[in-house]
Design an enzyme around this catalytic site. Structure first.
Site, mmCIF file in Angstrom:
data_model
loop_
_atom_site.group_PDB
_atom_site.id
_atom_site.type_symbol
_atom_site.label_atom_id
_atom_site.label_comp_id
_atom_site.label_asym_id
_atom_site.label_seq_id
_atom_site.Cartn_x
_atom_site.Cartn_y
_atom_site.Cartn_z
ATOM 1 N N SER A 1 -27.520 8.223 -12.144
ATOM 2 C CA SER A 1 -26.255 8.924 -12.380
ATOM 3 C C SER A 1 -25.207 8.080 -13.080
ATOM 4 O O SER A 1 -24.122 8.567 -13.383
ATOM 5 C CB SER A 1 -25.698 9.397 -11.036
ATOM 6 O OG SER A 1 -25.310 8.304 -10.251
ATOM 7 N N THR B 1 -22.117 10.192 -10.123
ATOM 8 C CA THR B 1 -21.008 9.324 -10.532
ATOM 9 C C THR B 1 -20.806 8.304 -9.421
ATOM 10 O O THR B 1 -21.195 8.553 -8.290
ATOM 11 C CB THR B 1 -19.723 10.172 -10.661
ATOM 12 O OG1 THR B 1 -19.929 11.198 -11.613
ATOM 13 C CG2 THR B 1 -18.510 9.348 -11.058
ATOM 14 N N THR C 1 -19.692 6.839 -14.806
ATOM 15 C CA THR C 1 -20.716 7.883 -14.730
ATOM 16 C C THR C 1 -21.498 8.028 -16.029
ATOM 17 O O THR C 1 -21.021 7.631 -17.092
ATOM 18 C CB THR C 1 -20.042 9.244 -14.427
ATOM 19 O OG1 THR C 1 -21.028 10.222 -14.112
ATOM 20 C CG2 THR C 1 -19.241 9.746 -15.604
ATOM 21 N N ARG D 1 -19.821 15.739 -24.568
ATOM 22 C CA ARG D 1 -19.108 16.280 -23.395
ATOM 23 C C ARG D 1 -18.495 15.118 -22.592
ATOM 24 O O ARG D 1 -19.143 14.120 -22.320
ATOM 25 C CB ARG D 1 -20.084 17.063 -22.521
ATOM 26 C CG ARG D 1 -19.473 17.620 -21.211
ATOM 27 C CD ARG D 1 -19.692 16.698 -20.039
ATOM 28 N NE ARG D 1 -19.192 17.267 -18.786
ATOM 29 C CZ ARG D 1 -19.148 16.618 -17.636
ATOM 30 N NH1 ARG D 1 -19.566 15.373 -17.559
ATOM 31 N NH2 ARG D 1 -18.666 17.187 -16.549
ATOM 32 N N THR E 1 -16.099 12.464 -7.456
ATOM 33 C CA THR E 1 -17.424 12.679 -8.027
ATOM 34 C C THR E 1 -17.677 14.183 -7.951
ATOM 35 O O THR E 1 -17.081 14.877 -7.136
ATOM 36 C CB THR E 1 -18.524 11.940 -7.233
ATOM 37 O OG1 THR E 1 -18.532 12.407 -5.880
ATOM 38 C CG2 THR E 1 -18.307 10.431 -7.236
ATOM 39 N N GLY E 2 -18.567 14.668 -8.804
ATOM 40 C CA GLY E 2 -18.876 16.106 -8.764
ATOM 41 C C GLY E 2 -18.507 16.771 -10.072
ATOM 42 O O GLY E 2 -18.368 16.108 -11.101
HETATM 43 N N1 GLY Z 1 -17.747 13.809 -12.225
HETATM 44 C C1 GLY Z 1 -18.616 13.407 -13.249
HETATM 45 C C2 GLY Z 1 -18.643 14.309 -14.393
HETATM 46 O O1 GLY Z 1 -18.333 15.477 -14.282
HETATM 47 O O2 GLY Z 1 -19.022 13.852 -15.442
#
Ligand code: GLY
Length: 350
Positions: A83, A199, A217, A227, A250-251
């Site tokens: 990740s 992340t 991340t 992105r 995170t998320g």
């Molecule tokens: N929280 C990590 C992402 O959306 O890239």
């Protein structure tokens, strides 16, 4: 130096002597509270090694930002963490693109990089953006050129394992292209990577009550190239206010960017909520706003995505919360380095 800087700021902003005295008094009070408190480091579930390292460095009197960066560098450099950094899952074209931000409490300064390719430790580059430029965020080729200028070596971040996962996914995306489906059609590991992300966030407070934070991340697995998630966005994936506390996430980054989540957590702490309560309050807000976007809701009308916040306040108290029940986060409270379960907003039906 600190005193000189604050004096200059007071003059620049035109705050009178009386007000300055009140504010300085308040800051001393907060520092005194912090000294009675304790050092602490908090991180996401993949960050137990990060909190251990961060605490080791805090004990040596190192700056809290340096401590958390050294902590997350362990995970960024680990090929088995899918990740973050080296070994992170790539974008839909099979290229690993990394995002990171750092924030330093005592100077209220920060730096970030996004869509950075070929550099294993984006958090180190983010810190250099803070220290060596007048900018807060560098992206893509500019961020890479900046890293190379500072002596970072380019390397291929795609491990064989991540390449094979990417290839299998590509083969199973459609039966209307020229790629044969993978031999094993149902692959639970691969399924878990669809529409998912990972992340690491790490925060710390030192003995003087100074705070630092980092989020890093590889972003959404198989994302559209370019992105950028919440991790490199100061206020979303990370926020530090040295008078109040620090927060990170995170998320699902998109939901967080649209709600300035980490800023919200720190703001709730400034209103007297504990770190855990502040994380829950921010999640509640995000959940409410998400209800305006039906594609983000499950059959019960609740957010279908995962999002987690981590926080430390000025007293060295820590907490974390998750949109959905499950999982754990890492905390080193100065004595013990251990996992703790998340507080949560919702529980999935069995
Ligand atoms: N929280 C990590 C992402 O959306 O890239």
């Amino acid at each position: 130096m600190k005193d000189k800087l604050s004096r200059r700021n007071f003059i620049k902003t035109g705050i009178g002597v009386g007000a300055a005295a009140v504010l300085t008094g308040r800051k001393n009070l907060l520092n005194a509270e912090a000294r009675e408190g304790k050092m602490c480091s908090v991180s996401s579930g993949n960050g137990l090694r990060a909190t251990k390292k961060a605490m080791e460095l805090l004990n040596q009197g190192k700056d809290p930002l340096d401590a958390v960066i050294a902590g997350v560098n362990i995970v960024e450099s680990d090929p088995n963490d899918r990740s973050v950094g080296y070994g992170g899952l790539p974008n839909e074209e099979g290229i690993v693109e990394l995002d990171s931000s750092v924030m330093h409490g005592p100077t209220h300064n920060g730096g970030a990089v996004a869509s950075l390719r070929n550099i294993k430790n984006p958090s180190k580059v983010a810190k250099l953006v803070m220290e060596r430029t007048d900018h807060a965020l560098l992206v893509g080729k500019g961020a890479l050129r900046f890293a190379i200028a500072h002596g970072f070596k380019e390397e291929n971040l795609l491990t064989d394992k991540s390449r094979e996962t990417w290839l299998k996914r590509k083969e199973m995306l459609s039966d209307r292209d020229f790629w044969f489906p993978p031999k094993k059609k149902i692959d639970p590991e691969l399924e878990s990577y669809f529409n998912n992300h990972g992340t690491i966030n790490c925060l710390a407070i030192d003995a003087a009550g100074d705070l630092g934070g980092v989020t890093t991340t590889s972003g959404f697995f198989f994302k559209i190239p370019g992105r950028v998630g919440d991790s490199p966005i100061i206020g979303a994936g990370l926020y530090v206010d040295n008078d109040v506390g620090a927060a990170g996430s995170t998320g699902r980054g998109e939901a967080n960017i649209l709600n300035c989540g980490s800023f919200q957590v720190v703001n709730f702490m400034s209103r007297g909520f504990s770190p855990e309560e502040a994380c829950l309050k921010a999640l509640e807000k995000i959940s409410d706003k998400s209800k305006l976007l039906p594609r983000l809701l499950n059959e019960d009308g609740l957010p279908s995505f995962g999002l987690r916040f981590y926080a430390i306040n000025k007293k060295g108290e820590s907490g974390a919360a998750s949109m959905w029940r499950g999982g754990r986060f890492a905390v080193h409270d100065g004595k013990e380095n251990k996992f703790r379960p998340f507080a949560f907003l919702y529980e999935r039906k069995r």
